[in-house]
Design an enzyme around this catalytic site. Structure first.
Site, PDB file in Angstrom:
ATOM      1  N   LEU A  81       0.881  -1.164   0.000  1.00  0.00           N
ATOM      2  CA  LEU A  81       0.000   0.000   0.000  1.00  0.00           C
ATOM      3  C   LEU A  81       0.917   1.211   0.000  1.00  0.00           C
ATOM      4  CD1 LEU A  81      -2.886  -0.505   2.612  1.00  0.00           C
ATOM      5  CD2 LEU A  81      -3.124  -0.028   0.176  1.00  0.00           C
ATOM      6  N   ASP A  82       0.639   2.165  -0.862  1.00  0.00           N
ATOM      7  CA  ASP A  82       1.454   3.372  -0.906  1.00  0.00           C
ATOM      8  C   ASP A  82       1.444   4.067   0.449  1.00  0.00           C
ATOM      9  OD1 ASP A  82       1.946   3.017  -3.627  1.00  0.00           O
ATOM     10  OD2 ASP A  82       0.176   4.172  -4.191  1.00  0.00           O
ATOM     11  N   ARG A  83       2.450   4.868   0.666  1.00  0.00           N
ATOM     12  CA  ARG A  83       2.586   5.599   1.924  1.00  0.00           C
ATOM     13  C   ARG A  83       1.367   6.479   2.201  1.00  0.00           C
ATOM     14  NH1 ARG A  83       7.607   9.554   2.563  1.00  0.00           N
ATOM     15  NH2 ARG A  83       6.798  10.741   4.290  1.00  0.00           N
TER      16      ARG A  83
ATOM     17  N   SER B 100      -1.685   5.844   1.270  1.00  0.00           N
ATOM     18  CA  SER B 100      -2.904   5.042   1.312  1.00  0.00           C
ATOM     19  C   SER B 100      -3.010   4.379   2.681  1.00  0.00           C
ATOM     20  CB  SER B 100      -2.877   3.976   0.221  1.00  0.00           C
ATOM     21  OG  SER B 100      -2.824   4.578  -1.057  1.00  0.00           O
TER      22      SER B 100
END
Length: 179
Positions: free
Chosen positions: A43-45, A47
């Site tokens: 998961l992106d930072r 998100s």
């Protein structure tokens, strides 16, 4: 076999270390002290939401590898109010720079009661926002954000709610439990 469901907070990296960074950034090791588990996917930072961790390589592959097409559902707060044409485009697939996406399942959500995010999203009095549930079966880099932007509704907040049969449920940000 160990399987952990973790509610990854905003601004946390989906990895256990951040070696070589000139600034200190939060990582999974700030929340999870279980030896031998690794994230199944990322998961992106910027998100939030469900991140699965396991010590089982086969399970990790089945969860993370796009060839298995495991459904992933995101609750997405977008700028504006998507009309039926925008929703239809998401349902049939959107052309991105790296090609056409697979069709997504989509539905509008009544504004869900979510935990506060720090920092909060930017609000504009003159531009409404809408929550949608978007389910995809692939995992390109920043795909959901790129899809909503492509139909004219940039993502303001992105929370992964479900991966396959596992759901975030009432798990608080930064909390985890064994499945």
């Amino acid at each position: 076999m160990t399987l952990i469901l973790f509610n990854k907070p905003y601004d946390v990296l989906s990895q256990f270390t951040d070696r070589g960074s000139p600034t200190t950034r939060a990582t999974l090791s700030d929340f999870i002290d279980v030896p031998g588990v690794y994230p199944a996917g990322r998961l992106d930072r910027d998100s939030e939401g469900l991140l699965l961790l396991t010590d089982d390589g086969r399970l990790q592959s089945r969860i993370a590898d796009p060839k298995f097409k495991l459904p992933k559902t995101y609750w997405v707060q977008v700028e504006g109010v998507p009309d039926e044409a925008a929703l239809a485009a998401l349902r049939t697939g959107v052309l991105l720079k790296d090609g056409m996406t697979l069709p997504a399942e989509i539905e509008r959500l009544e504004s869900p009661e979510m935990w506060p995010r720090t920092p909060p999203i930017r609000y504009r009095v003159s531009i409404p926002d809408t929550w949608i549930a978007l389910t995809i079966r692939e995992g390109r880099n920043r795909q959901v954000r790129r899809m909503t932007a492509a139909v004219g509704h940039p993502t303001l907040r992105l929370i992964r709610w479900r991966v396959g049969d596992w759901s975030l449920g009432d798990l608080a940000p930064g909390a985890w439990r064994r499945a």
